[in-house]
Design an enzyme around this catalytic site. Structure first.
Site, PDB file in Angstrom:
ATOM      1  N   HIS A 132       0.850  -1.341   0.087  1.00 37.84           N
ATOM      2  CA  HIS A 132      -0.056   0.107   0.066  1.00 37.84           C
ATOM      3  C   HIS A 132       0.929   1.265  -0.169  1.00 37.84           C
ATOM      4  O   HIS A 132       0.589   2.310  -0.501  1.00 37.84           O
ATOM      5  CB  HIS A 132      -0.956  -0.040   1.206  1.00 37.84           C
ATOM      6  CG  HIS A 132      -1.917  -1.082   1.272  1.00 37.84           C
ATOM      7  ND1 HIS A 132      -2.757  -1.577  -0.072  1.00 37.84           N
ATOM      8  CD2 HIS A 132      -2.155  -1.990   2.096  1.00 37.84           C
ATOM      9  CE1 HIS A 132      -3.344  -2.375   0.354  1.00 37.84           C
ATOM     10  NE2 HIS A 132      -3.039  -2.807   1.464  1.00 37.84           N
ATOM     11  N   CYS A 164      14.618  -8.240 -19.379  1.00 34.91           N
ATOM     12  CA  CYS A 164      13.311  -7.650 -19.093  1.00 34.91           C
ATOM     13  C   CYS A 164      13.034  -7.615 -17.792  1.00 34.91           C
ATOM     14  O   CYS A 164      11.872  -7.585 -17.513  1.00 34.91           O
ATOM     15  CB  CYS A 164      12.338  -8.828 -19.917  1.00 34.91           C
ATOM     16  SG  CYS A 164      12.663 -10.441 -19.289  1.00 34.91           S
TER      17      CYS A 164
HETATM   18  C1  PEP Z   1      13.235 -11.684 -13.901  1.00 38.00           C
HETATM   19  O1  PEP Z   1      13.153 -12.644 -13.288  1.00 38.00           O
HETATM   20  O2  PEP Z   1      13.738 -10.785 -14.286  1.00 38.00           O
HETATM   21  C2  PEP Z   1      12.066 -11.613 -14.699  1.00 38.00           C
HETATM   22  C3  PEP Z   1      11.652 -10.748 -15.964  1.00 38.00           C
HETATM   23  O3  PEP Z   1      10.924 -12.501 -14.468  1.00 38.00           O
HETATM   24  P1  PEP Z   1      10.084 -12.487 -13.186  1.00 38.00           P
HETATM   25  O4  PEP Z   1      10.218 -11.195 -12.342  1.00 38.00           O
HETATM   26  O5  PEP Z   1       8.646 -12.512 -13.764  1.00 38.00           O
HETATM   27  O6  PEP Z   1      10.592 -13.642 -12.349  1.00 38.00           O
END
Ligand code: PEP
Ligand code: MG
Length: 547
Positions: free
Chosen positions: A180, A478
């Site tokens: 929150h 990512c």
């Molecule tokens: C990661 O591990 O950096 C990733 C992008 O996947 P998640 O955060 O969904 O494990």
């Protein structure tokens, strides 16, 4: 300057005195009848509803409304009733109440991730109930001057009671990125840090500089510290607003900027910030929202809803990453001692092979007839054999661009063999960091260690990037690190080709990248990789990138 570190969850720089919000707790026995307990719970639900009605901030309104519903949930009343069966005055109802709430909390915790963070709602309701029964409810918290709010964690009703126009920043010892505190701070547009160990040990009134972007708290900052941080923040914001179009470095080098998404709304957000597509479509949401495995037809409909807004763009779909921090109860049914090291991601082919087959079929089917550049990758690929298994199966259903997430040290160190099996790699820096640093990504006590800035993590990425270059395979990032403008530049310098991040981070990263040359990125990466610590890596890289 001394400093404390936590997880920055809302960017911005603020300077001001500490105002500590102390949550009152008492262990005194509470004598009450079951009827008195139920009446008090009804009043708690009514108070929360009332607070939801009066608070101006929409997000807090939603949260308080949801809490009011939880407090009024007949299942909760039933659970408490099961522990208070006699129509007598119990000398102390506290243990009965806490036991029944613990049962509910355990169920939420078992679901993990977002759900686990909602246990704070139950704590909040329980504390309110006990306070009401014992007559120890707090007076409204009055802020009379601009202050930095410091607490163990801020519950929605704390924030509902606070006159937040005086809140300069929020810093809490507990909580996670979706707590929150984080949600409220983002809604208010003020800096916030969660998981900040040591913050409660500071004296009331101490002057702090809070940098919500970096997740750092500086004690008694000097004027020049303040000026330089504020300057950096303003420059980042100004640049973000000024630059549009595809990602480019100052020297014109093209950088593919993508966004992470989990559903159709996320896809629309990705399209609206002008990215070149989705760099990580997390397919877990559909499975998490369901009591049983979604049918192929349901999956096709859901995937289409994400593909449709992305016509002409890239969509990188990740196959189901169930397990560890994202447990799906009907798939991860077996108790694991060490779930982060257990059967998660592509390893589920060992226990739920058909689920993955059906998903690949659904992804291929959903993409038919929609003009997207479809890339599909598997999470938690650890070995060349796993990469080959995934690639063979994905290609068999007609998927052309197949890839792996590089999020384990084994995959990164052996990338010359792993990437040879597929078309591309994508660094999941959230997990890669936790595994390289052997530090649970969810444990806020270790947040100083779970940072991608650590040279050990950067070196691991560098090794994999070098393999990818030799094999002429593209790599992206990512994980959350791509959303940090400086780290994004360092990752480019290490050799990644694309960056995928939360849509809200795109414009800032794009703006910052437009101010640096590729040679600077390479130099910043070299310095960071050779640093002694995460802190030094960050300092050295910033110095190069701000030249
Ligand atoms: C990661 O591990 O950096 C990733 C992008 O996947 P998640 O955060 O969904 O494990
Ligand atoms: Mg991951």
């Amino acid at each position: 300057m001394n400093n404390l570190a936590g997880i920055g969850v809302s960017p911005g720089v603020a300077v001001g005195p500490i105002r500590r919000i102390v949550q009152v707790t008492s262990d005194e026995p509470i004598a009450a009848t079951p009827r008195e307990v139920f009446n008090a719970l009804e009043k708690v639900a009514a108070d929360l509803e009332n607070a939801a009605h009066h608070i101006e901030l929409d997000i807090a309104k939603d949260v308080l409304g949801a809490q009011a519903m939880m407090a009024g949930d007949p299942a909760l009343v039933e659970a408490i009733g099961a522990r208070l069966t006699d129509d007598i005055t119990y000398p102390d109802v506290r243990p009965h109440v806490t036991d029944s709430f613990s049962g509910f909390k355990a169920a939420l915790t078992a679901l993990g991730g977002y759900f686990a963070e909602r246990t704070a709602d139950l704590d909040e309701i329980m504390n309110r109930l006990l306070a009401k029964l014992s007559g120890t409810e707090q007076e409204a918290l009055v802020l009379t001057a601009p202050s930095i709010i410091v607490a163990e964690d801020l519950t929605p009703s704390d924030t509902a009671q606070l006159n937040l126009q005086f809140a300069l920043a929020l810093v809490v010892e507990k909580g996670g990125p979706t707590s929150h505190t984080a949600i409220v701070a983002r809604g208010l547009g003020i800096p916030a840090i969660v998981g900040c160990a040591g913050i409660l040990d500071l004296e009331e009134g101490t002057t702090l500089l809070v940098d919500g972007r970096e997740g750092k708290v500086y004690l008694n900052p000097t004027d020049s510290d303040i000026e330089s941080r504020q300057h950096r923040e303003e420059a980042l914001r100004a640049r973000a607003a000024a630059v549009v179009g595809p990602g480019r470095l100052k020297d014109g080098t093209h950088v593919t900027l993508l966004a992470n998404a989990g559903d159709a709304a996320g896809a629309l957000a990705a399209a609206s910030v002008g990215t070149e597509g989705i760099g990580l479509f997390r397919t877990e949401l559909l499975f998490l929202d369901s009591q049983t495995e979604p049918t192929v037809a349901e999956q096709v409909a859901m995937y289409k809803s994400v593909f449709e807004p992305m016509k002409g763009l890239r969509v990188v779909v990740r196959t189901l990453d169930a397990g560890s921090d994202k447990p799906v109860p009907y798939i991860n049914a077996i108790h694991e001692e060490n779930p982060a090291l257990g059967v998660r991601g592509w390893r589920l082919t060992r226990t739920s092979n058909d689920v993955l087959s059906r998903q690949l079929e659904a992804i291929a089917e959903a993409a038919k007839g929609i003009d997207i550049d479809l890339w599909v990758m598997a999470p938690m690929i650890n070995t060349p054999a796993e990469a080959q298994d995934f690639a063979t199966r994905a290609r068999a259903v007609g998927i052309k661009k197949v890839g792996v997430m590089i999020e384990t040290p084994a995959a990164a160190l052996h990338a010359d063999k792993v990437l040879a099996e597929v078309n591309f790699g994508s660094f999941g820096t959230n997990d890669l960091t936790q595994y390289v640093m052997a530090s649970d990504r969810l444990d806020s006590r270790l947040s100083d260690m779970t940072t991608t800035w650590h040279p050990a993590v950067l070196r691991t990425i560098q090794i994999a990037c070098n393999s990818a270059k030799t094999l002429n395979k593209s790599t992206g990032v990512c994980g959350e690190s791509a959303a940090n403008p400086y780290l994004a530049a360092v990752l480019l310098g290490l050799g990644v080709n694309s960056l995928s991040m939360a849509p809200s981070a795109v414009s800032e990263v794009r703006g910052f990248l437009s101010t640096v040359d590729f040679a600077q990125c390479v130099e910043a990466a070299n310095q960071a990789v050779n640093a002694m610590s995460a802190e030094e890596a960050e300092l050295l890289a910033k110095a190069v990138l701000e030249k």
